[in-house]
Motif scaffolding. Structure first.
Motif, mmCIF file in Angstrom:
data_model
loop_
_atom_site.group_PDB
_atom_site.id
_atom_site.type_symbol
_atom_site.label_atom_id
_atom_site.label_comp_id
_atom_site.label_asym_id
_atom_site.label_seq_id
_atom_site.Cartn_x
_atom_site.Cartn_y
_atom_site.Cartn_z
ATOM 1 N N HIS A 74 2.631 20.768 3.325
ATOM 2 C CA HIS A 74 2.721 19.435 3.919
ATOM 3 C C HIS A 74 1.374 19.019 4.500
ATOM 4 O O HIS A 74 0.611 19.849 4.998
ATOM 5 N N SER A 75 1.121 17.729 4.442
ATOM 6 C CA SER A 75 -0.111 17.207 5.025
ATOM 7 C C SER A 75 -0.038 17.244 6.544
ATOM 8 O O SER A 75 1.043 17.363 7.134
ATOM 9 N N HIS A 76 -1.183 17.122 7.183
ATOM 10 C CA HIS A 76 -1.234 17.173 8.640
ATOM 11 C C HIS A 76 -0.502 15.987 9.263
ATOM 12 O O HIS A 76 0.082 16.107 10.348
ATOM 13 N N MET A 77 -0.530 14.847 8.599
ATOM 14 C CA MET A 77 0.173 13.690 9.143
ATOM 15 C C MET A 77 1.682 13.883 9.089
ATOM 16 O O MET A 77 2.402 13.519 10.026
ATOM 17 N N ILE A 78 2.171 14.475 8.022
ATOM 18 C CA ILE A 78 3.611 14.738 7.912
ATOM 19 C C ILE A 78 4.041 15.738 8.976
ATOM 20 O O ILE A 78 5.111 15.601 9.578
ATOM 21 N N ILE A 79 3.226 16.745 9.220
ATOM 22 C CA ILE A 79 3.547 17.732 10.252
ATOM 23 C C ILE A 79 3.642 17.064 11.627
ATOM 24 O O ILE A 79 4.560 17.332 12.414
ATOM 25 N N ALA A 80 2.689 16.173 11.924
ATOM 26 C CA ALA A 80 2.709 15.488 13.216
ATOM 27 C C ALA A 80 3.938 14.595 13.354
ATOM 28 O O ALA A 80 4.617 14.614 14.386
ATOM 29 N N CYS A 81 4.240 13.811 12.322
ATOM 30 C CA CYS A 81 5.411 12.928 12.381
ATOM 31 C C CYS A 81 6.701 13.734 12.506
ATOM 32 O O CYS A 81 7.602 13.382 13.288
ATOM 33 N N SER A 123 8.150 7.231 8.730
ATOM 34 C CA SER A 123 8.130 7.345 7.269
ATOM 35 C C SER A 123 7.163 6.345 6.650
ATOM 36 O O SER A 123 6.429 6.666 5.705
ATOM 37 N N GLN A 124 7.121 5.133 7.198
ATOM 38 C CA GLN A 124 6.209 4.115 6.686
ATOM 39 C C GLN A 124 4.762 4.435 7.023
ATOM 40 O O GLN A 124 3.868 4.258 6.195
ATOM 41 N N ILE A 125 4.526 4.918 8.250
ATOM 42 C CA ILE A 125 3.155 5.236 8.651
ATOM 43 C C ILE A 125 2.579 6.359 7.783
ATOM 44 O O ILE A 125 1.435 6.293 7.323
ATOM 45 N N SER A 126 3.379 7.398 7.573
ATOM 46 C CA SER A 126 2.913 8.537 6.784
ATOM 47 C C SER A 126 3.037 8.315 5.279
ATOM 48 O O SER A 126 2.556 9.119 4.493
ATOM 49 N N ARG A 127 3.718 7.190 4.899
ATOM 50 C CA ARG A 127 3.952 6.882 3.481
ATOM 51 C C ARG A 127 4.621 8.061 2.778
ATOM 52 O O ARG A 127 4.194 8.514 1.717
ATOM 53 N N THR A 128 5.649 8.536 3.451
ATOM 54 C CA THR A 128 6.385 9.715 2.992
ATOM 55 C C THR A 128 7.876 9.413 3.028
ATOM 56 O O THR A 128 8.355 8.820 4.003
ATOM 57 N N PRO A 129 8.633 9.795 2.021
ATOM 58 C CA PRO A 129 10.091 9.596 2.081
ATOM 59 C C PRO A 129 10.710 10.425 3.194
ATOM 60 O O PRO A 129 10.195 11.492 3.556
#
Length: 322
Positions: free
Chosen positions: A211-218, A242-248
């Motif tokens: 996972h990316s660092h942004m996904i981990i933080a969110c 989800s929108q900020i990280s652009r992740t489902p």
């Protein structure tokens, strides 16, 4: 003259301020504060987007090598624990330790076939991260003593790591994302403390490399709200994250499950250690199990603070570590 000067004077009375003027001043103050908060949120949004663009792709191939047993998972966990201990001993910032782990993983992914001294590479990773983020770098003599090697050997390994990474060291850590997310979602102090602790745990788990660092933080904020029974905030901000990280949301939930698994494992290990050694302290170790005792004490302090706020008429979610 004496009699006139000694005569009592009438008290100075200021004209009363009309209630409408008071209300207008109060509304103006609230408007300024709200405008300031909104400006801070907009700045945090733009900073998060820039950090998202600057972050590196997850080391999914490295995670797969650990998962299939091609590389030793326990060895990596021991190295990360050693890096945490050294970083604390040197008084480095938490983001420096996070960047050091990232440098170590990136070098491992590229040079794992010829890497024979993992702990020496870990020490050099701390040195490079400190040079990049700290005001002053650690002393070479101290690092040489900690790694039980010579200064010349440290320099050789440092150049080897830099050449392998093409001198490209910068990457935003999960803590950098979390700092901006606190402003965006208006996280309370207990939620922020829990999220930062979950991010610390993420460095020890090789599965988090997917996972990316942004996904981990969110995901750390989503799990913090869940663990602290703040389901309203979780429902309110889940789509935003989800929108900020652009992740489902499915990937955020999967990352939350991994963090939750690590958290429960640490709780179990801590309870087992306390039962076997009721008088043993942490002695400065920074492994998750040793940090847990200090973390629990902080949560108890937050719980007492929350009780005071509730008595004062304010709604506050009480964190409970079970």
């Amino acid at each position: 003259r004496v009699a006139a000067s000694s005569a009592p004077r009438a008290p100075c009375r200021c004209p009363p301020i009309p209630s409408t003027a008071c209300k207008k001043a109060f509304d103006m103050r609230e408007s300024v504060l709200n405008e300031s908060d909104e400006t801070a949120r907009q700045f945090a949004f733009s900073t998060l987007e820039q950090l998202r663009l600057d972050q590196r792709l997850p080391e999914a191939a490295l995670a797969q090598m650990y998962g299939t047993g091609k590389l030793c998972r326990q060895k990596r966990q021991d190295v990360v624990e050693t890096m945490a201990e050294i970083s604390e001993r040197l008084g480095l910032h938490v983001q420096t330790a996070g960047l050091a782990v990232n440098i170590f993983d990136r070098f491992t992914a590229r040079a794992w076939q010829r890497m024979t001294e993992a702990k020496l590479v870990a020490v050099v990773s701390i040195l490079l991260a400190a040079k990049f983020l700290e005001v002053s770098a650690p002393n070479f003599n101290d690092l040489s003593a900690l790694s039980k090697t010579t200064r010349e050997k440290l320099r050789d390994v440092e150049l080897d790591v830099l050449d392998e990474l093409s001198w490209d060291l910068h990457t935003p850590t999960p803590h950098a994302f979390a700092e901006q997310l606190c402003t965006v979602v208006g996280a309370s102090a207990p939620v922020r403390t829990r999220a930062e602790f979950l991010i610390d745990l993420s460095y020890y788990d090789h599965e988090m490399l997917e996972h990316s660092h942004m996904i981990i933080a969110c995901s750390s904020f989503l799990l913090s709200w869940k663990q602290l029974d703040d389901h309203r905030s979780a429902a309110k901000h889940s789509q935003l994250l989800s929108q900020i990280s652009r992740t489902p949301m499915s990937e955020l939930i999967r990352c939350c499950d991994l963090l939750d698994k690590s958290f429960n494992a640490i709780l179990h290990a801590q309870s087992t250690t306390d039962a076997a050694n009721p008088c043993m302290g942490s002695h400065g170790r920074v492994s998750p199990s040793s940090v847990m005792s200090n973390f629990t004490a902080e949560m108890e302090h937050d719980q007492q603070h929350a009780h005071d706020l509730v008595n004062g008429g304010k709604h506050f979610f009480v964190p409970v570590v079970q």
